[in-house]
Design a protein around this motif. Structure first.
Motif, PDB file in Angstrom:
ATOM      1  N   ASP A 208      34.052  30.615  38.688  1.00 20.24           N
ATOM      2  CA  ASP A 208      33.839  31.962  38.169  1.00 20.24           C
ATOM      3  C   ASP A 208      33.463  32.947  39.283  1.00 20.24           C
ATOM      4  O   ASP A 208      33.179  34.107  39.034  1.00 20.24           O
ATOM      5  N   HIS A 253      34.724  32.911  30.549  1.00 17.53           N
ATOM      6  CA  HIS A 253      35.543  33.480  31.627  1.00 17.53           C
ATOM      7  C   HIS A 253      36.580  32.504  32.155  1.00 17.53           C
ATOM      8  O   HIS A 253      37.620  32.901  32.638  1.00 17.53           O
TER       9      HIS A 253
ATOM     10  N   TYR B 124      28.289  38.331  34.548  1.00 16.07           N
ATOM     11  CA  TYR B 124      28.497  37.064  35.237  1.00 16.07           C
ATOM     12  C   TYR B 124      27.187  36.433  35.651  1.00 16.07           C
ATOM     13  O   TYR B 124      26.201  37.134  35.909  1.00 16.07           O
TER      14      TYR B 124
END
Lengths: 489, 489
Positions: A208, A253, B124
């Motif tokens: 990620d 994600h 994130y």
């Protein structure tokens, strides 16, 4: 026979050496040598006739632990030597890799299996490796196992036994394929499962990172399992469960990049019924596990190469292709069964040597017994441990517990293995149960939710202590309610 | 003022450099650079006016996690950078070392604290270390943290922020004493607790090896704790509990050799009420903890040396003498509060720089605010995280979320810390609760079983997720019923 000559040679040697161990001074009360001269070993000397006989167990797997659970500590002192102070409930190990179960729920400390080992003055657990077995002198050589912690310098010692139970298990075999030891992870110990879990969660997070290429993402999240036996299949099933539920929810994600590939040279679950095998293949494919028929030729740090030249990039590689004898077993000059396992007779004795028994994955029937070598299964090891405990209790009760004192004794029924069936889970609340006696015979075989339920129930009643039964049930419950734990600790 | 000059110098530089970050090409949808040239960094570029502003949080301790829990993800995208994907419930960490609690019960994954971080397209979590903060360009530099696993080469990237929250915590201080880093274990992270547990169980087993001298047994089983703050005291208490119950029952061969010594230069629990301190001293002594007043001069691999020359042999050494700034905080050329912590104003902003805030152990009030630097406590960090989330939500709602857009905005009430009291357990179902506002004021203070009960209840309601509340309760229950887990995995 070849092995018979070896044994005769050993026996001859025995008469020449004439107990060098008696050079050491032993304290009769504590069993300990104090202030052993630095050039000599410390250790536990031979027991005296008025003391309890000492049974030494090498190993803490299914066989050794089941044996220790059954041995009568009123008759024997028990000394266990192993680099691991707990037994691993191996059939549930695959579930711990993805957080369905906790690591501790599948590990049972020896002290809980046989409390005498930490209470009785003559019983001990030694966190050590056995380095040699001196059959002629009824003695094993050991060295402490500290696993890199420098709290104590390596310490060597010897233990005299009245009865020796070799239950050293087996080690994963790599078939000499280059790079397996270095880059792949096995799945036999708790630390293997911990390593797999840490790597899997790490790869999920690394994929990620900003700027990582699509190709690299696919590689990092490609989980490759080599070996289609029960361990490989169960791990693949758990992994696809984890992906479908937890990765999709918590790593959204990268969820579309993760894949599982199972590589097997032949059929998956070859010991199971045809119908079950087809069912498993269908279910695994449905859960997104890619089944590849192939033979691995070479393993590099981020890819493996198949026999036909195909390159398979991976982020996680789990190796479960079967097991072979450990180096200590290989080094023993005693008769072996096919496959290099320690040869035993119908009563699980190592023939022609006194007071030595062998059980579990490290042993197999000698050809002369006419019995086939049994598969390396927890079920076999557990049954042998139980049988041998009863046998040695009987020998001890009859006064044959001490070294060289059970000659000519009537041993009763030999060990007979009756296969109770095989079970394997394939993820998504589905499992296989094969209740046939062996591959050729007929019998009940089940697949689906019912057998998954049987599978869970069976394991829940088999996990040894009440504490762990309780924890496994709680783990399953919380996984269902809250999802799997994903902290990388 | 010195710090003011530094800031002016930084500001000047800013005008010269003129956004070098714009050299990189950003994809507006994914926030990612694809195929970043090898000589440049990949990263997340500045947000555009029509996008949500991005708040970058450095750290996953009490402060950072409480902040992330409170931030409104409808207003902001959240990006968290930390080498640890979970928060550690530090007050219960000491209990995990001896198996009273499981490691996972005190670790909370970030994705459970703030689910948006793994679901929202612009939010994130990066398992990375922040290597530099570029205040002038609203940007942080990061590098992946793989902890020795070679699954990916180190990967560097940059993240532009609209708001930056520095919550990097502190690191254990060794006061420059030689050998501490090498031979002692701290107690701040889950892996520290795991290391302590493995060493303790290893030493218990090694001390039982045949032929180990009495002196060596005593050394192996001598647990020394340096530092008499709450962590040191709680760990000593847990350890003496473990010895009195579990060691006596399960390691009866060596039970008489194990000892705990707590070394402190001044009084133990110096922040607590006098009466509580005396009570703690009495209780610890009663449980067999030897309290030694002394200053450690040097630490060697198997012994430490006090200032007066006394040599103290040990098998396990735990170091908890306090904390100091981390190297990144040390390297920052921004104003500092006393003790080298990042200086903040009453609204927890780093003054004279835009959009940077600092909370938790890494920050402290500037002298100019007239407020004292707050103690490095979970309580302070948690309160600051909560306050800052509310403040930033307010700023965001008022349209000041993007970089350089909140100038002159009315910030409302400044941060005020109200101490809710201190708690510490001292083993044997006993704890201390000090509800005074500060050292000088008067107020309620309790000791004994009642406060132990309050201590447990308070923590149980504070452990963040229901899953972990449930597990902590189950762990405590099983420890009471079955004893502690002693498998060394």
């Amino acid at each position: 026979m070849a092995w018979f000559r070896q044994v005769s040679a050993l026996k001859k040697q025995h008469h020449h050496i004439n107990h060098p161990f008696s050079l050491l001074s032993y304290l009769s009360h504590s069993h300990y040598t104090t202030e052993a001269p630095p050039t000599q070993y410390a250790g536990l000397g031979p027991t005296r006739p008025e003391e309890k006989p000492r049974v030494v167990v090498l190993g803490t797997g299914w066989a050794g632990c089941r044996f220790m659970k059954g041995i009568d500590t009123n008759i024997y002192d028990v000394v266990c030597v192993s680099p691991r102070n707990h037994m691993v409930f191996t059939p549930l190990l695959a579930s711990t890799c993805v957080g369905t179960l906790e690591f501790r729920s599948v590990a049972e400390p020896i002290g809980r299996i046989q409390p005498a080992i930490s209470r009785e003055p003559g019983s001990y657990f030694f966190l050590s490796k056995c380095t040699a077995i001196d059959i002629d002198n009824h003695m094993v050589h050991c060295q402490t196992f500290t696993d890199g912690v420098d709290t104590l310098d390596p310490w060597k010692f010897k233990i005299s036994y009245d009865k020796l139970v070799i239950a050293l298990g087996a080690q994963p075999s790599t078939f000499g394929i280059h790079g397996v030891e270095e880059h792949a992870t096995f799945l036999r110990e708790v630390y293997h499962a911990q390593e797999i879990r840490r790597k899997l969660l790490l790869n999920l997070m690394l994929s990620d990172m900003p700027g990582i290429s699509e190709e690299e993402k696919r590689r990092l999240l490609h989980c490759v399992v080599v070996g289609g036996g029960p361990t490989g299949v169960e791990f693949s099933g758990e992994l696809s469960d984890f992906i479908m539920k937890d990765v999709h929810e918590r790593y959204s994600h990268v969820k579309d990049y993760i894949r599982v590939t199972l590589i097997e040279a032949n059929d998956i679950l070859s010991s199971f019924d045809d119908r079950l095998r087809q069912y498993a293949t269908k279910q695994l494919t449905k859960s997104g596990v890619q089944l590849v028929r192939g033979i691995v030729k070479d393993v590099k740090s981020q890819k493996l190469i198949l026999n036909d030249g195909t390159e398979v990039p991976y982020g996680l590689l789990v190796w479960s292709t079967g097991v072979g004898p450990s180096s200590l077993v290989n080094s023993l000059t005693i008769p072996k069964s096919p496959g290099g396992r320690i040869g035993v007779d119908e009563w699980l004795r190592v023939p022609s040597v006194q007071d030595v028994f062998s059980i579990g994955d490290c042993s197999g029937f000698l050809e002369s017994t006419g019995k086939p070598t049994l598969p390396a299964l927890a079920q076999v090891a557990e049954r042998q441990g139980k049988y041998l405990a009863i046998l040695l209790n009987k020998i001890g009760e009859a006064g044959g517990g001490h070294a060289n004192s059970s000659n000519g004794m009537e041993l009763g029924q030999p060990f007979v293995y009756r296969h109770l069936g095989s079970m394997a889970t394939i993820g998504r609340y589905k499992a296989l149960v094969d209740l046939r006696q062996n591959k050729e015979s007929k019998g009940l075989s089940l697949a689906g939710f019912t057998s998954w339920f049987i599978w869970r129930s069976a394991y829940l009643t088999r996990v040894i202590s009440w504490r762990n039964r309780f924890y496994v049930a709680i783990n399953w419950l919380t996984t269902m309610v809250f999802g799997r734990d994903i902290s990388r600790i």
